[in-house]
Design a protein around this motif. Structure first.
Motif, PDB file in Angstrom:
ATOM      1  N   THR A 132      17.981   0.964  -1.582  1.00  0.00           N
ATOM      2  CA  THR A 132      18.178   0.387  -0.256  1.00  0.00           C
ATOM      3  C   THR A 132      16.815   0.072   0.333  1.00  0.00           C
ATOM      4  OG1 THR A 132      20.226   1.648   0.087  1.00  0.00           O
ATOM      5  CG2 THR A 132      19.158   0.723   2.041  1.00  0.00           C
ATOM      6  N   LEU A 133      16.634  -1.173   0.756  1.00  0.00           N
ATOM      7  CA  LEU A 133      15.389  -1.608   1.374  1.00  0.00           C
ATOM      8  C   LEU A 133      15.610  -1.749   2.866  1.00  0.00           C
ATOM      9  CD1 LEU A 133      14.451  -4.440  -1.170  1.00  0.00           C
ATOM     10  CD2 LEU A 133      14.067  -1.971  -1.355  1.00  0.00           C
ATOM     11  N   LEU A 134      14.781  -1.098   3.647  1.00  0.00           N
ATOM     12  CA  LEU A 134      14.875  -1.136   5.105  1.00  0.00           C
ATOM     13  C   LEU A 134      13.635  -1.859   5.619  1.00  0.00           C
ATOM     14  CD1 LEU A 134      16.137   2.517   5.559  1.00  0.00           C
ATOM     15  CD2 LEU A 134      17.483   0.424   5.389  1.00  0.00           C
ATOM     16  N   VAL A 135      13.822  -3.119   5.938  1.00  0.00           N
ATOM     17  CA  VAL A 135      12.701  -4.017   6.198  1.00  0.00           C
ATOM     18  C   VAL A 135      12.548  -4.260   7.693  1.00  0.00           C
ATOM     19  CG1 VAL A 135      11.758  -6.312   5.734  1.00  0.00           C
ATOM     20  CG2 VAL A 135      13.122  -5.142   3.973  1.00  0.00           C
ATOM     21  N   ALA A 136      11.308  -4.220   8.153  1.00  0.00           N
ATOM     22  CA  ALA A 136      10.996  -4.551   9.547  1.00  0.00           C
ATOM     23  C   ALA A 136       9.891  -5.600   9.559  1.00  0.00           C
ATOM     24  CB  ALA A 136      10.551  -3.308  10.320  1.00  0.00           C
ATOM     25  N   SER A 137      10.079  -6.642  10.368  1.00  0.00           N
ATOM     26  CA  SER A 137       9.081  -7.711  10.429  1.00  0.00           C
ATOM     27  C   SER A 137       8.847  -8.139  11.865  1.00  0.00           C
ATOM     28  CB  SER A 137       9.532  -8.912   9.595  1.00  0.00           C
ATOM     29  OG  SER A 137      10.775  -9.417  10.057  1.00  0.00           O
ATOM     30  N   VAL A 164      15.488   4.894  -1.330  1.00  0.00           N
ATOM     31  CA  VAL A 164      15.438   4.177  -0.055  1.00  0.00           C
ATOM     32  C   VAL A 164      13.973   3.965   0.294  1.00  0.00           C
ATOM     33  CG1 VAL A 164      15.578   6.309   1.331  1.00  0.00           C
ATOM     34  CG2 VAL A 164      16.189   4.099   2.352  1.00  0.00           C
ATOM     35  N   ILE A 165      13.639   2.724   0.673  1.00  0.00           N
ATOM     36  CA  ILE A 165      12.245   2.386   0.944  1.00  0.00           C
ATOM     37  C   ILE A 165      12.142   1.753   2.329  1.00  0.00           C
ATOM     38  CG2 ILE A 165      10.193   1.193   0.107  1.00  0.00           C
ATOM     39  CD1 ILE A 165      11.523   0.925  -2.609  1.00  0.00           C
ATOM     40  N   GLY A 166      11.322   2.356   3.182  1.00  0.00           N
ATOM     41  CA  GLY A 166      10.986   1.759   4.468  1.00  0.00           C
ATOM     42  C   GLY A 166       9.883   0.738   4.256  1.00  0.00           C
ATOM     43  N   VAL A 167      10.184  -0.535   4.531  1.00  0.00           N
ATOM     44  CA  VAL A 167       9.282  -1.624   4.152  1.00  0.00           C
ATOM     45  C   VAL A 167       8.873  -2.447   5.374  1.00  0.00           C
ATOM     46  CG1 VAL A 167       8.917  -3.573   2.597  1.00  0.00           C
ATOM     47  CG2 VAL A 167      10.565  -1.788   1.979  1.00  0.00           C
TER      48      VAL A 167
END
Length: 206
Positions: free
Chosen positions: A135-140, A90-93
């Motif tokens: 799992t990619l957890l993306v915030a923009s 799991v990666i916080g991106v």
């Protein structure tokens, strides 16, 4: 017992991507009480950029490497072992300038290695890390979802999916919170913005 590799890339402890990742990890741990979690804070402990000496060491046959070359590749070997031992990643991106944070790109440069995470065959390169889930957890800050006017500006998620697929990780899910800049202006509160994604993450990690 399953192993989860958890990576954070945001330099901000209060970031949305870190909150999403914490929720995923907490839910995963509840569902896998005997599982192992390996954590890497890439912002706090950023991998070194590759150098000319690193490239020469990586392409020197393992049994011919000098002690200096082995030491130079030791951090890369450790990062690759973490990937190899993980069943899930799991990666916080956070999106930085329409792409990935520099710390995450440096991690990628250390783990994409011929003969370790991919290999060349008769039909071209093939990933060696098969059978894993990511799992990619993306915030923009803005909204870059497919179909939106700014979708073409998202160079982060497509690139990261391509890299993971290149090394054999093709089972990839993405959960995105766009419009995070609204939190700074007060246009929306944090619970309202993150609520739907957190619910989806809980269901996915359980």
């Amino acid at each position: 017992m399953p192993t989860l590799l958890h990576l954070d890339a945001s330099p901000l402890e209060t970031s949305v991507s870190r909150e999403l990742a914490r929720e995923f990890v907490a839910t995963w741990k509840t569902a896998n009480p005997d599982g192992t979690i390996v954590y890497r804070d890439l912002a706090a402990f950023t991998p070194a950029p590759i150098s000319q000496a690193w490239v020469h060491a990586a392409f020197t046959p393992a049994d011919s490497r000098s002690a200096e070359q082995k030491a130079l590749l030791a951090p890369s070997d450790e990062l690759i072992r973490e990937l190899e031992s993980a069943d899930e990643i799991v990666i916080g991106v956070p999106m930085h300038n329409f792409s990935l944070p520099a710390s995450l790109k440096l991690w990628i440069d250390q783990i994409v290695r011929s003969g370790r995470t991919f290999a060349y065959g008769a039909t071209g390169p093939a990933g060696l890390l098969k059978g894993k889930k990511a799992t990619l957890l993306v915030a923009s800050g803005g909204v870059y979802s497919p179909g939106t006017p700014a979708a073409a500006f998202d160079f982060g998620e497509p690139y990261l999916k391509t890299i993971l697929g290149f090394i054999g990780i093709t089972d990839v899910r993405t959960f995105t919170v766009g419009g995070v800049a609204q939190l700074m202006s007060g246009a929306v509160d944090r619970a309202t913005l993150l609520g739907p994604a957190l619910e989806q993450i809980r269901a996915s990690a359980a």
